[in-house]
Design an enzyme around this catalytic site. Structure first.
Site, PDB file in Angstrom:
ATOM      1  N   ASP A 199      16.396  69.969  57.199  1.00  0.00           N
ATOM      2  CA  ASP A 199      15.346  68.938  56.688  1.00  0.00           C
ATOM      3  C   ASP A 199      14.357  69.992  55.852  1.00  0.00           C
ATOM      4  O   ASP A 199      14.131  71.018  56.219  1.00  0.00           O
ATOM      5  CB  ASP A 199      14.653  68.139  57.445  1.00  0.00           C
ATOM      6  CG  ASP A 199      14.363  66.946  56.624  1.00  0.00           C
ATOM      7  OD1 ASP A 199      14.399  66.879  55.584  1.00  0.00           O
ATOM      8  OD2 ASP A 199      14.174  65.525  57.315  1.00  0.00           O
ATOM      9  N   LYS A 233      25.402  68.618  56.845  1.00  0.00           N
ATOM     10  CA  LYS A 233      24.990  67.695  57.741  1.00  0.00           C
ATOM     11  C   LYS A 233      24.487  66.264  57.080  1.00  0.00           C
ATOM     12  O   LYS A 233      23.405  66.590  56.547  1.00  0.00           O
ATOM     13  CB  LYS A 233      23.910  68.368  58.707  1.00  0.00           C
ATOM     14  CG  LYS A 233      23.111  67.660  59.746  1.00  0.00           C
ATOM     15  CD  LYS A 233      22.311  68.497  60.530  1.00  0.00           C
ATOM     16  CE  LYS A 233      21.245  67.649  61.444  1.00  0.00           C
ATOM     17  NZ  LYS A 233      20.418  68.608  62.167  1.00  0.00           N
ATOM     18  N   ASP A 251      22.279  63.350  58.342  1.00  0.00           N
ATOM     19  CA  ASP A 251      21.568  62.559  59.140  1.00  0.00           C
ATOM     20  C   ASP A 251      21.401  60.990  59.251  1.00  0.00           C
ATOM     21  O   ASP A 251      21.809  60.581  58.051  1.00  0.00           O
ATOM     22  CB  ASP A 251      19.860  63.311  59.177  1.00  0.00           C
ATOM     23  CG  ASP A 251      19.313  63.290  60.439  1.00  0.00           C
ATOM     24  OD1 ASP A 251      19.732  62.555  61.288  1.00  0.00           O
ATOM     25  OD2 ASP A 251      18.203  63.910  60.673  1.00  0.00           O
ATOM     26  N   ARG A 264      26.922  64.485  66.267  1.00  0.00           N
ATOM     27  CA  ARG A 264      25.710  64.375  67.213  1.00  0.00           C
ATOM     28  C   ARG A 264      25.535  62.885  67.891  1.00  0.00           C
ATOM     29  O   ARG A 264      25.439  61.789  67.322  1.00  0.00           O
ATOM     30  CB  ARG A 264      24.284  64.629  66.458  1.00  0.00           C
ATOM     31  CG  ARG A 264      24.138  65.806  65.866  1.00  0.00           C
ATOM     32  CD  ARG A 264      23.495  66.816  66.997  1.00  0.00           C
ATOM     33  NE  ARG A 264      22.619  66.255  67.827  1.00  0.00           N
ATOM     34  CZ  ARG A 264      21.191  66.337  67.373  1.00  0.00           C
ATOM     35  NH1 ARG A 264      20.804  66.937  66.217  1.00  0.00           N
ATOM     36  NH2 ARG A 264      20.169  65.689  68.009  1.00  0.00           N
ATOM     37  N   ASP A 272      17.468  65.073  70.094  1.00  0.00           N
ATOM     38  CA  ASP A 272      17.199  66.466  69.536  1.00  0.00           C
ATOM     39  C   ASP A 272      16.934  67.470  70.583  1.00  0.00           C
ATOM     40  O   ASP A 272      16.026  66.905  71.462  1.00  0.00           O
ATOM     41  CB  ASP A 272      16.243  66.487  68.302  1.00  0.00           C
ATOM     42  CG  ASP A 272      16.569  65.596  67.109  1.00  0.00           C
ATOM     43  OD1 ASP A 272      17.607  65.104  67.056  1.00  0.00           O
ATOM     44  OD2 ASP A 272      15.611  65.680  66.316  1.00  0.00           O
TER      45      ASP A 272
END
Ligand code: A2G
Length: 391
Positions: free
Chosen positions: A62, A137, A139, A196, A200
């Site tokens: 990010d 990726k 999210d 995932r 985290d």
């Protein structure tokens, strides 16, 4: 996802845990999220031997974008911190036989508040391809959880349409699980190379421990869908940061290798203690992680702070496999274990040649009724790679 990529779990470096959303290049020029940081880490991957050990991906997370898209709706890399653009960084990586990964979010904003992908999916997929990115990726912050099943599939289709080979890493099941929805892992593993499904990771043994328990406790569901091209991602390696002892670092390396999981370090490669570098470069652990069969490991025992994990690896012969075996001692005391090979699922008639992953010890076993006798130090692991003997 059967797109020819990630036939073994991807290995490399990812900025997030260590460098987070540090955008303050004015007072912290060496650690802020900027092209300079990624170029420096790339140089280190090459110079320090990580690339040649297999760590070839270097992934932006990010906070790489400017606050707004341009007037045509294109994503804009932050003009100060990524002044030469993403294609420049991708070229920089490719010249060094590395690969560049990038981050977007299936929502209106990324987790840190930068422009998300909603309304721009095809456009962003095309941009990533044009920039020659190798991994994306996606999210799931600021998204509608009921849209995830369709949305991640659609983005996968757009990535595929670009004809550029890009590994697709999805945070899809994680956002379903935290909203009490059951992920459809069959669908997820068909459309994503990585996913995932847990919180985290943080730089602490408590955090790593919770991840290990989640993967052990849910192995029946998760391991069904793990294999070449599609991997469950327990998140980054914390080895080389501030809070793990060498034993805990070995434990993370060992569990990630036996799962098996992507080995994406998030650390400062400019400042690594030799003991941690050695763990990350351990060729025997990496070989287990990268075993071409890609079969899932299993936790077969857990009691009194001791657990045992096993995994079938190559070579195999007539239905008998070589085996990786891991003893994880989370206790304050040394544990001594004596166990018959067949209790570990090792039934090869001709026995095994085993090597210890974190030392040079060798063990020879003649058949499945031999006893393996080991002592595991407090908060440490003992791991073996046992190759079947073929007569
Ligand atoms: O956003 C989320 O928390 C991500 N988590 C994390 O990995 C990182 O990318 C962060 C950046 O803002 C998941 O993808 C589950």
């Amino acid at each position: 996802l059967e797109n020819g990529l990630a036939r073994t779990p991807p290995m490399g470096w990812l900025a997030w845990e260590r460098f987070k959303c540090n955008t303050n290049c004015y007072s912290d020029p060496d650690n802020c999220i900027s092209e300079k940081l990624f170029m420096k880490m790339a140089d280190k991957l090459v110079e320090e031997g990580y690339r040649d050990a297999g760590y070839v991906h270097i992934n932006i997370d990010d906070c790489w974008m400017a606050q707004f898209r341009d007037s045509k709706g294109n994503m804009v890399p932050d003009p100060k911190r990524f002044s030469r653009g993403i294609k420049f960084l991708a070229d920089y990586m490719h010249k060094r036989r590395l690969k560049l990964g990038i981050y977007q979010d299936f929502g209106t904003f990324t987790c840190m508040g930068y422009p998300g992908i909603i309304g721009h999916m095809r456009q962003d997929a095309k941009a990533f391809a044009k920039w020659k990115v190798d991994m994306v990726k996606l999210d799931g912050c600021h998204s509608k959880v009921t849209d995830l099943d369709d949305g991640y599939v659609t983005m996968g289709k757009y990535l595929n349409e670009t004809n550029r080979s890009m590994i697709y890493s999805c945070s899809w099941p994680y956002y379903q699980l935290i909203n009490q929805l059951e992920p459809n892992y069959k669908l997820i593993s068909t459309h994503c190379n990585l996913w995932r499904n847990y919180h985290d990771i943080q730089d602490s043994w408590e955090s790593i421990s919770r991840v290990i328990d989640f993967f052990g406790d849910n192995q029946e569901v998760i391991s069904l869908h793990v294999g070449p091209g599609h991997w469950s991602d327990p998140d980054m390696l914390m080895i080389g940061n501030f809070h793990l002892t060498p034993g805990q670092a070995r434990a993370q390396m060992a569990v990630w290798s036996i799962l098996p999981a992507p080995l994406l370090m998030s650390n400062d490669l400019r400042d690594m203690k030799p003991v941690f570098k050695e763990i990350l470069l351990n060729a025997k652990a990496i070989a287990i992680d990268q075993d071409p069969l890609g079969l899932p490991g299993k936790r077969i025992y857990k009691k009194n702070h001791l657990e045992i994990w096993t995994r079938h690896i190559s070579p195999s012969n007539e239905g008998e496999f070589s085996c990786a075996v891991l003893f994880l001692n989370r206790d304050k005391y040394t544990k001594v274990v004596k166990i018959l090979l067949n209790e570990l699922g090792m039934n090869n008639k001709n026995g095994y040649h085993c090597v210890s992953v974190f030392s040079d010890q060798k063990y020879n076993f003649h058949d499945q009724n031999d006893i393996l006798s080991v002592s595991i130090e407090p908060m440490d692991v003992f791991m073996l790679n046992c190759q079947i003997i073929i007569k």
